[in-house]
Design a protein around this motif. Structure first.
Motif, PDB file in Angstrom:
ATOM      1  N   ILE A  46     -46.575  -9.777 -25.530  1.00  0.00           N
ATOM      2  CA  ILE A  46     -47.147 -10.328 -24.303  1.00  0.00           C
ATOM      3  C   ILE A  46     -46.207 -10.041 -23.131  1.00  0.00           C
ATOM      4  O   ILE A  46     -46.653  -9.757 -22.022  1.00  0.00           O
ATOM      5  CB  ILE A  46     -47.388 -11.851 -24.431  1.00  0.00           C
ATOM      6  N   ILE A  47     -44.910 -10.123 -23.384  1.00  0.00           N
ATOM      7  CA  ILE A  47     -43.907  -9.808 -22.374  1.00  0.00           C
ATOM      8  C   ILE A  47     -42.950  -8.770 -22.939  1.00  0.00           C
ATOM      9  O   ILE A  47     -42.967  -8.493 -24.143  1.00  0.00           O
ATOM     10  CB  ILE A  47     -43.134 -11.076 -21.916  1.00  0.00           C
ATOM     11  N   ASP A  48     -42.120  -8.195 -22.065  1.00  0.00           N
ATOM     12  CA  ASP A  48     -41.126  -7.219 -22.523  1.00  0.00           C
ATOM     13  C   ASP A  48     -39.714  -7.768 -22.268  1.00  0.00           C
ATOM     14  O   ASP A  48     -39.550  -8.878 -21.756  1.00  0.00           O
ATOM     15  CB  ASP A  48     -41.344  -5.855 -21.866  1.00  0.00           C
ATOM     16  N   GLN A  49     -38.715  -6.984 -22.620  1.00  0.00           N
ATOM     17  CA  GLN A  49     -37.333  -7.452 -22.501  1.00  0.00           C
ATOM     18  C   GLN A  49     -36.948  -7.741 -21.052  1.00  0.00           C
ATOM     19  O   GLN A  49     -36.210  -8.689 -20.774  1.00  0.00           O
ATOM     20  CB  GLN A  49     -36.355  -6.443 -23.119  1.00  0.00           C
ATOM     21  N   ALA A  50     -37.459  -6.966 -20.125  1.00  0.00           N
ATOM     22  CA  ALA A  50     -37.166  -7.229 -18.705  1.00  0.00           C
ATOM     23  C   ALA A  50     -37.700  -8.602 -18.299  1.00  0.00           C
ATOM     24  O   ALA A  50     -37.049  -9.336 -17.542  1.00  0.00           O
ATOM     25  CB  ALA A  50     -37.775  -6.130 -17.831  1.00  0.00           C
ATOM     26  N   ASP A  51     -38.879  -8.981 -18.824  1.00  0.00           N
ATOM     27  CA  ASP A  51     -39.437 -10.301 -18.546  1.00  0.00           C
ATOM     28  C   ASP A  51     -38.565 -11.399 -19.151  1.00  0.00           C
ATOM     29  O   ASP A  51     -38.326 -12.436 -18.524  1.00  0.00           O
ATOM     30  CB  ASP A  51     -40.854 -10.417 -19.113  1.00  0.00           C
ATOM     31  N   VAL A  52     -38.097 -11.175 -20.382  1.00  0.00           N
ATOM     32  CA  VAL A  52     -37.208 -12.139 -21.042  1.00  0.00           C
ATOM     33  C   VAL A  52     -35.970 -12.356 -20.179  1.00  0.00           C
ATOM     34  O   VAL A  52     -35.538 -13.493 -19.959  1.00  0.00           O
ATOM     35  CB  VAL A  52     -36.814 -11.665 -22.456  1.00  0.00           C
ATOM     36  N   ASP A  53     -35.407 -11.270 -19.672  1.00  0.00           N
ATOM     37  CA  ASP A  53     -34.208 -11.368 -18.834  1.00  0.00           C
ATOM     38  C   ASP A  53     -34.484 -12.149 -17.554  1.00  0.00           C
ATOM     39  O   ASP A  53     -33.651 -12.955 -17.118  1.00  0.00           O
ATOM     40  CB  ASP A  53     -33.673  -9.974 -18.512  1.00  0.00           C
ATOM     41  N   LEU A  54     -35.664 -11.925 -16.940  1.00  0.00           N
ATOM     42  CA  LEU A  54     -36.029 -12.663 -15.724  1.00  0.00           C
ATOM     43  C   LEU A  54     -36.145 -14.156 -16.002  1.00  0.00           C
ATOM     44  O   LEU A  54     -35.635 -14.976 -15.235  1.00  0.00           O
ATOM     45  CB  LEU A  54     -37.370 -12.165 -15.180  1.00  0.00           C
ATOM     46  N   VAL A  55     -36.816 -14.505 -17.086  1.00  0.00           N
ATOM     47  CA  VAL A  55     -36.975 -15.916 -17.438  1.00  0.00           C
ATOM     48  C   VAL A  55     -35.614 -16.538 -17.722  1.00  0.00           C
ATOM     49  O   VAL A  55     -35.284 -17.619 -17.226  1.00  0.00           O
ATOM     50  CB  VAL A  55     -37.929 -16.082 -18.644  1.00  0.00           C
ATOM     51  N   SER A  56     -34.803 -15.854 -18.508  1.00  0.00           N
ATOM     52  CA  SER A  56     -33.497 -16.382 -18.899  1.00  0.00           C
ATOM     53  C   SER A  56     -32.545 -16.548 -17.720  1.00  0.00           C
ATOM     54  O   SER A  56     -31.606 -17.347 -17.788  1.00  0.00           O
ATOM     55  CB  SER A  56     -32.858 -15.470 -19.949  1.00  0.00           C
ATOM     56  N   ALA A  57     -32.772 -15.819 -16.652  1.00  0.00           N
ATOM     57  CA  ALA A  57     -31.897 -15.895 -15.474  1.00  0.00           C
ATOM     58  C   ALA A  57     -32.067 -17.200 -14.701  1.00  0.00           C
ATOM     59  O   ALA A  57     -31.202 -17.561 -13.907  1.00  0.00           O
ATOM     60  CB  ALA A  57     -32.157 -14.703 -14.548  1.00  0.00           C
ATOM     61  N   GLY A  58     -33.146 -17.925 -14.943  1.00  0.00           N
ATOM     62  CA  GLY A  58     -33.358 -19.191 -14.251  1.00  0.00           C
ATOM     63  C   GLY A  58     -32.262 -20.188 -14.591  1.00  0.00           C
ATOM     64  O   GLY A  58     -31.820 -20.272 -15.734  1.00  0.00           O
ATOM     65  N   LYS A  59     -31.844 -20.946 -13.598  1.00  0.00           N
ATOM     66  CA  LYS A  59     -30.750 -21.911 -13.806  1.00  0.00           C
ATOM     67  C   LYS A  59     -31.224 -23.217 -14.430  1.00  0.00           C
ATOM     68  O   LYS A  59     -30.451 -23.937 -15.038  1.00  0.00           O
ATOM     69  CB  LYS A  59     -30.059 -22.191 -12.480  1.00  0.00           C
ATOM     70  N   THR A  60     -32.506 -23.539 -14.255  1.00  0.00           N
ATOM     71  CA  THR A  60     -33.049 -24.790 -14.794  1.00  0.00           C
ATOM     72  C   THR A  60     -34.288 -24.490 -15.630  1.00  0.00           C
ATOM     73  O   THR A  60     -34.906 -23.426 -15.510  1.00  0.00           O
ATOM     74  CB  THR A  60     -33.453 -25.752 -13.661  1.00  0.00           C
ATOM     75  N   GLY A  61     -34.673 -25.452 -16.445  1.00  0.00           N
ATOM     76  CA  GLY A  61     -35.898 -25.315 -17.231  1.00  0.00           C
ATOM     77  C   GLY A  61     -37.114 -25.131 -16.343  1.00  0.00           C
ATOM     78  O   GLY A  61     -38.009 -24.355 -16.654  1.00  0.00           O
ATOM     79  N   LEU A  62     -37.136 -25.836 -15.204  1.00  0.00           N
ATOM     80  CA  LEU A  62     -38.239 -25.697 -14.263  1.00  0.00           C
ATOM     81  C   LEU A  62     -38.328 -24.274 -13.743  1.00  0.00           C
ATOM     82  O   LEU A  62     -39.408 -23.681 -13.719  1.00  0.00           O
ATOM     83  CB  LEU A  62     -38.076 -26.672 -13.096  1.00  0.00           C
ATOM     84  N   GLN A  63     -37.202 -23.698 -13.339  1.00  0.00           N
ATOM     85  CA  GLN A  63     -37.199 -22.316 -12.845  1.00  0.00           C
ATOM     86  C   GLN A  63     -37.647 -21.345 -13.930  1.00  0.00           C
ATOM     87  O   GLN A  63     -38.411 -20.418 -13.662  1.00  0.00           O
ATOM     88  CB  GLN A  63     -35.816 -21.925 -12.346  1.00  0.00           C
ATOM     89  N   ARG A  64     -37.159 -21.556 -15.143  1.00  0.00           N
ATOM     90  CA  ARG A  64     -37.517 -20.651 -16.240  1.00  0.00           C
ATOM     91  C   ARG A  64     -39.007 -20.745 -16.569  1.00  0.00           C
ATOM     92  O   ARG A  64     -39.665 -19.727 -16.788  1.00  0.00           O
ATOM     93  CB  ARG A  64     -36.646 -20.936 -17.456  1.00  0.00           C
ATOM     94  N   SER A  65     -39.555 -21.955 -16.556  1.00  0.00           N
ATOM     95  CA  SER A  65     -40.988 -22.115 -16.829  1.00  0.00           C
ATOM     96  C   SER A  65     -41.834 -21.542 -15.709  1.00  0.00           C
ATOM     97  O   SER A  65     -42.846 -20.884 -15.958  1.00  0.00           O
ATOM     98  CB  SER A  65     -41.327 -23.593 -17.035  1.00  0.00           C
ATOM     99  N   ARG A  66     -41.426 -21.775 -14.483  1.00  0.00           N
ATOM    100  CA  ARG A  66     -42.170 -21.236 -13.335  1.00  0.00           C
ATOM    101  C   ARG A  66     -42.166 -19.704 -13.370  1.00  0.00           C
ATOM    102  O   ARG A  66     -43.193 -19.071 -13.132  1.00  0.00           O
ATOM    103  CB  ARG A  66     -41.571 -21.752 -12.032  1.00  0.00           C
ATOM    104  N   THR A  67     -41.027 -19.123 -13.675  1.00  0.00           N
ATOM    105  CA  THR A  67     -40.942 -17.663 -13.780  1.00  0.00           C
ATOM    106  C   THR A  67     -41.852 -17.152 -14.890  1.00  0.00           C
ATOM    107  O   THR A  67     -42.581 -16.167 -14.709  1.00  0.00           O
ATOM    108  CB  THR A  67     -39.483 -17.217 -14.038  1.00  0.00           C
ATOM    109  N   LEU A  68     -41.833 -17.828 -16.033  1.00  0.00           N
ATOM    110  CA  LEU A  68     -42.693 -17.415 -17.139  1.00  0.00           C
ATOM    111  C   LEU A  68     -44.163 -17.508 -16.759  1.00  0.00           C
ATOM    112  O   LEU A  68     -44.940 -16.591 -17.042  1.00  0.00           O
ATOM    113  CB  LEU A  68     -42.407 -18.253 -18.388  1.00  0.00           C
ATOM    114  N   LEU A  69     -44.576 -18.581 -16.100  1.00  0.00           N
ATOM    115  CA  LEU A  69     -45.969 -18.704 -15.672  1.00  0.00           C
ATOM    116  C   LEU A  69     -46.351 -17.584 -14.707  1.00  0.00           C
ATOM    117  O   LEU A  69     -47.459 -17.047 -14.781  1.00  0.00           O
ATOM    118  CB  LEU A  69     -46.221 -20.071 -15.035  1.00  0.00           C
ATOM    119  N   ASN A  70     -45.448 -17.234 -13.797  1.00  0.00           N
ATOM    120  CA  ASN A  70     -45.711 -16.116 -12.882  1.00  0.00           C
ATOM    121  C   ASN A  70     -45.936 -14.819 -13.648  1.00  0.00           C
ATOM    122  O   ASN A  70     -46.843 -14.046 -13.347  1.00  0.00           O
ATOM    123  CB  ASN A  70     -44.545 -15.929 -11.906  1.00  0.00           C
ATOM    124  N   ILE A  71     -45.096 -14.576 -14.629  1.00  0.00           N
ATOM    125  CA  ILE A  71     -45.204 -13.357 -15.433  1.00  0.00           C
ATOM    126  C   ILE A  71     -46.516 -13.357 -16.207  1.00  0.00           C
ATOM    127  O   ILE A  71     -47.236 -12.352 -16.229  1.00  0.00           O
ATOM    128  CB  ILE A  71     -43.990 -13.225 -16.377  1.00  0.00           C
TER     129      ILE A  71
END
Length: 134
Positions: A46-71
């Motif tokens: 569903i996602i690729d490694q670049a997406d994983v890196d973008l999600v993981s770069a978030g500093k908080t759970g909220l940022q990581r979830s928001r990034t994942l929803l965008n993707i």
């Protein structure tokens, strides 16, 4: 035999799926850390490694979830079902029950025309656009 799609899909979610995620974005962001789902979504293509890196770069759970929803909003019609599978397989079954509430979705479809599905007029101010700003 059906062809297996390699790599993440591209394009928009189905309108009903987009509404489910839009209506439940704040709930998802407060109950799920997007980083916890990336391995399952990567394995499901569903996602690729670049997406994983973008999600993981978030500093908080909220940022990581928001990034994942965008993707996910840009990964095509397979993304929503893959997201639900990832939630279930990572202990977030209760979150899927809330997201899958059919009454809320049918209510959203009645209120929205195609343009409003992308940018719902009835959404809270902080959630006025899809995908959400990161």
């Amino acid at each position: 035999m059906a062809k297996r799609q390699l790599g993440p899909g591209k394009g928009a979610l189905n309108p009903e799926d987009a509404i489910r995620l839009q209506k439940n974005a704040a709930f998802i962001e407060s109950h799920v850390d997007g980083k916890n789902l990336t391995s399952s979504l990567l394995n499901d293509s569903i996602i690729d490694q670049a997406d994983v890196d973008l999600v993981s770069a978030g500093k908080t759970g909220l940022q990581r979830s928001r990034t994942l929803l965008n993707i996910l909003g840009k990964r095509g019609p397979r993304a929503y079902q893959g997201f639900l599978r990832a939630l279930r397989s990572n202990g977030y079954g209760d979150v899927t029950s809330v997201i899958e509430d059919k009454e809320a979705v049918s209510e959203g479809l009645t209120e929205a025309n195609e343009e409003e599905i992308v940018k719902p007029a009835h959404a809270e101010k902080s959630f006025a656009a899809w995908p959400f700003p990161t």
